[in-house]
Scaffold this motif. Structure first.
Motif, PDB file in Angstrom:
ATOM      1  N   LEU A 121       0.797  -1.513  -0.049  1.00 47.51           N
ATOM      2  CA  LEU A 121       0.057   0.204   0.068  1.00 47.51           C
ATOM      3  C   LEU A 121       0.783   1.278   0.073  1.00 47.51           C
ATOM      4  O   LEU A 121       0.694   2.349  -0.641  1.00 47.51           O
ATOM      5  CB  LEU A 121      -0.791  -0.170   1.251  1.00 47.51           C
ATOM      6  CG  LEU A 121      -1.885   1.126   1.121  1.00 47.51           C
ATOM      7  CD1 LEU A 121      -2.719   1.355   0.000  1.00 47.51           C
ATOM      8  CD2 LEU A 121      -2.824   1.345   2.625  1.00 47.51           C
ATOM      9  N   ILE A 122       1.729   1.233   0.899  1.00 48.62           N
ATOM     10  CA  ILE A 122       2.863   2.564   0.862  1.00 48.62           C
ATOM     11  C   ILE A 122       3.506   2.467  -0.490  1.00 48.62           C
ATOM     12  O   ILE A 122       3.655   3.667  -0.893  1.00 48.62           O
ATOM     13  CB  ILE A 122       3.913   2.322   2.041  1.00 48.62           C
ATOM     14  CG1 ILE A 122       3.247   2.059   3.243  1.00 48.62           C
ATOM     15  CG2 ILE A 122       5.028   3.180   2.098  1.00 48.62           C
ATOM     16  CD1 ILE A 122       4.125   1.556   4.457  1.00 48.62           C
ATOM     17  N   GLY A 129       2.993   8.861  -6.822  1.00 47.95           N
ATOM     18  CA  GLY A 129       3.607  10.335  -6.692  1.00 47.95           C
ATOM     19  C   GLY A 129       2.988  10.892  -5.340  1.00 47.95           C
ATOM     20  O   GLY A 129       3.214  12.217  -5.224  1.00 47.95           O
ATOM     21  N   ASP A 130       2.044  10.137  -4.846  1.00 45.21           N
ATOM     22  CA  ASP A 130       1.444  10.876  -3.386  1.00 45.21           C
ATOM     23  C   ASP A 130       2.420  10.539  -2.128  1.00 45.21           C
ATOM     24  O   ASP A 130       2.048   9.571  -1.335  1.00 45.21           O
ATOM     25  CB  ASP A 130       0.156  10.267  -3.290  1.00 45.21           C
ATOM     26  CG  ASP A 130      -0.742  11.099  -2.315  1.00 45.21           C
ATOM     27  OD1 ASP A 130      -0.177  11.843  -1.536  1.00 45.21           O
ATOM     28  OD2 ASP A 130      -1.973  10.991  -2.174  1.00 45.21           O
ATOM     29  N   ALA A 131       3.407  11.240  -1.999  1.00 47.16           N
ATOM     30  CA  ALA A 131       4.402  10.900  -0.816  1.00 47.16           C
ATOM     31  C   ALA A 131       3.865  11.361   0.316  1.00 47.16           C
ATOM     32  O   ALA A 131       3.929  10.440   1.352  1.00 47.16           O
ATOM     33  CB  ALA A 131       5.620  11.869  -1.114  1.00 47.16           C
ATOM     34  N   TYR A 135       3.474   8.605   3.410  1.00 45.01           N
ATOM     35  CA  TYR A 135       4.000   9.217   4.729  1.00 45.01           C
ATOM     36  C   TYR A 135       2.864   8.832   5.922  1.00 45.01           C
ATOM     37  O   TYR A 135       3.329   8.259   6.968  1.00 45.01           O
ATOM     38  CB  TYR A 135       4.404  10.509   4.684  1.00 45.01           C
ATOM     39  CG  TYR A 135       5.212  10.979   6.214  1.00 45.01           C
ATOM     40  CD1 TYR A 135       6.517  10.382   6.327  1.00 45.01           C
ATOM     41  CD2 TYR A 135       4.542  11.670   6.733  1.00 45.01           C
ATOM     42  CE1 TYR A 135       7.031  10.947   7.649  1.00 45.01           C
ATOM     43  CE2 TYR A 135       5.012  12.130   8.189  1.00 45.01           C
ATOM     44  CZ  TYR A 135       6.387  11.855   8.154  1.00 45.01           C
ATOM     45  OH  TYR A 135       7.013  12.244   9.460  1.00 45.01           O
ATOM     46  N   GLU A 136       1.653   8.931   5.519  1.00 47.34           N
ATOM     47  CA  GLU A 136       0.655   8.637   6.477  1.00 47.34           C
ATOM     48  C   GLU A 136       0.734   7.182   6.789  1.00 47.34           C
ATOM     49  O   GLU A 136       0.679   7.014   7.988  1.00 47.34           O
ATOM     50  CB  GLU A 136      -0.546   9.054   6.071  1.00 47.34           C
ATOM     51  CG  GLU A 136      -0.981  10.579   6.086  1.00 47.34           C
ATOM     52  CD  GLU A 136      -2.278  10.877   5.519  1.00 47.34           C
ATOM     53  OE1 GLU A 136      -3.192  10.122   5.479  1.00 47.34           O
ATOM     54  OE2 GLU A 136      -2.427  12.090   5.140  1.00 47.34           O
ATOM     55  N   TRP A 137       0.902   6.517   5.963  1.00 50.74           N
ATOM     56  CA  TRP A 137       0.790   4.854   6.203  1.00 50.74           C
ATOM     57  C   TRP A 137       1.957   4.383   6.683  1.00 50.74           C
ATOM     58  O   TRP A 137       1.920   3.379   7.571  1.00 50.74           O
ATOM     59  CB  TRP A 137       0.327   4.259   4.831  1.00 50.74           C
ATOM     60  CG  TRP A 137      -1.056   4.403   4.552  1.00 50.74           C
ATOM     61  CD1 TRP A 137      -1.718   5.379   3.851  1.00 50.74           C
ATOM     62  CD2 TRP A 137      -2.219   3.531   5.177  1.00 50.74           C
ATOM     63  NE1 TRP A 137      -3.161   4.953   3.983  1.00 50.74           N
ATOM     64  CE2 TRP A 137      -3.299   3.919   4.738  1.00 50.74           C
ATOM     65  CE3 TRP A 137      -2.178   2.402   6.247  1.00 50.74           C
ATOM     66  CZ2 TRP A 137      -4.338   3.411   5.210  1.00 50.74           C
ATOM     67  CZ3 TRP A 137      -3.512   1.866   6.514  1.00 50.74           C
ATOM     68  CH2 TRP A 137      -4.545   2.306   5.941  1.00 50.74           C
TER      69      TRP A 137
END
Length: 241
Positions: A121-122, A129-131, A135-137
């Motif tokens: 998932l990470i 491109g959704d860093a 980071y949240e995960w």
């Protein structure tokens, strides 16, 4: 009527989709390119030839990846996960990044406690491109799997994308504490040092990687870090500290 033999062979490939027919057409177009005799129409046909071959290669790659994934984790767990990630990279490069995210998120929402599923998932968010989302995960995953070295590599890479450099190096160093030959973490550190223009530190890392690869028997693989080291050396020579 075909304008030349290369165009004729391009049509043959379009009809058969056989790799050997692509090779024959490619050879003829290359001869024309070398001779400087390609017209605008020839270049258009040559581009179409490669476009069609690219589509064939993508479909073939997905089919082969699916064959491995279909065998399940029990056959060869390491190969299974490496193949899954490779398919995700391919999807992200062919406009299917959201499919990666949707599939990986569904597994987590279904209650998976396998660290590799969380890493997928990470990776899906990272490849898209959704860093920030990656980071949240990472912050959720690391407390659950504190001894998983690969998580810290993704943590470092994501922090680098977010320009959180100090945090990135903490994650990479933690990965190396857990696995002192984690090449992914070391490469990430080297490239980050170059990004920060700390070429001396990058040079040392590239040499260390090349040495370890040689010791592990990877003669061909060691050439890349050696080339990177030489580039850093050239920068340091031209612009000494």
């Amino acid at each position: 009527m075909y304008e030349n033999y290369a165009q004729r062979l391009a049509v043959v490939y379009e009809a058969t989709h056989k790799p050997e027919d692509f090779i024959s057409a490619d050879f003829e177009f290359k001869k024309m390119m070398r001779a400087g005799s390609c017209s605008a129409e020839d270049l258009r046909c040559y581009g179409i030839l490669h476009h069609q071959m690219a589509c064939y290669c993508i479909d073939k790659a997905v089919d082969l990846f699916d064959k491995v994934i279909g065998q399940g984790k029990a056959v060869d767990k390491d190969v299974f996960w490496r193949t899954k990630h490779q398919k995700m990279i391919l999807y992200s490069q062919t406009g299917k990044a959201q499919k990666n995210i949707d599939e990986a998120l569904a597994v987590i929402n279904d209650g998976s406690e396998d660290a590799e599923d969380w890493i997928c998932l990470i990776a899906a968010y990272s490849y898209s491109g959704d860093a920030a989302k990656a980071y949240e995960w990472i912050l959720k995953a690391i407390p659950k799997f504190p001894d998983k070295a690969a998580l810290y590599v993704y943590g470092g890479d994501t922090c680098r994308d977010l320009k959180k450099y100090d945090e990135a190096f903490k994650y990479w160093r933690k990965a190396l504490e857990l696995d002192d030959k984690m090449y992914d973490a070391r490469y990430s550190m080297g490239f980050c040092y170059e990004e920060l223009e700390e070429y001396g530190k990058a040079y040392d890392i590239w040499l260390d990687i090349a040495r370890d690869l040689e010791e592990d028997g990877y003669e061909i693989e060691k050439q890349f870090p050696m080339e990177l080291a030489e580039k850093c050396k050239a920068v340091l020579t031209d612009h000494p500290a």
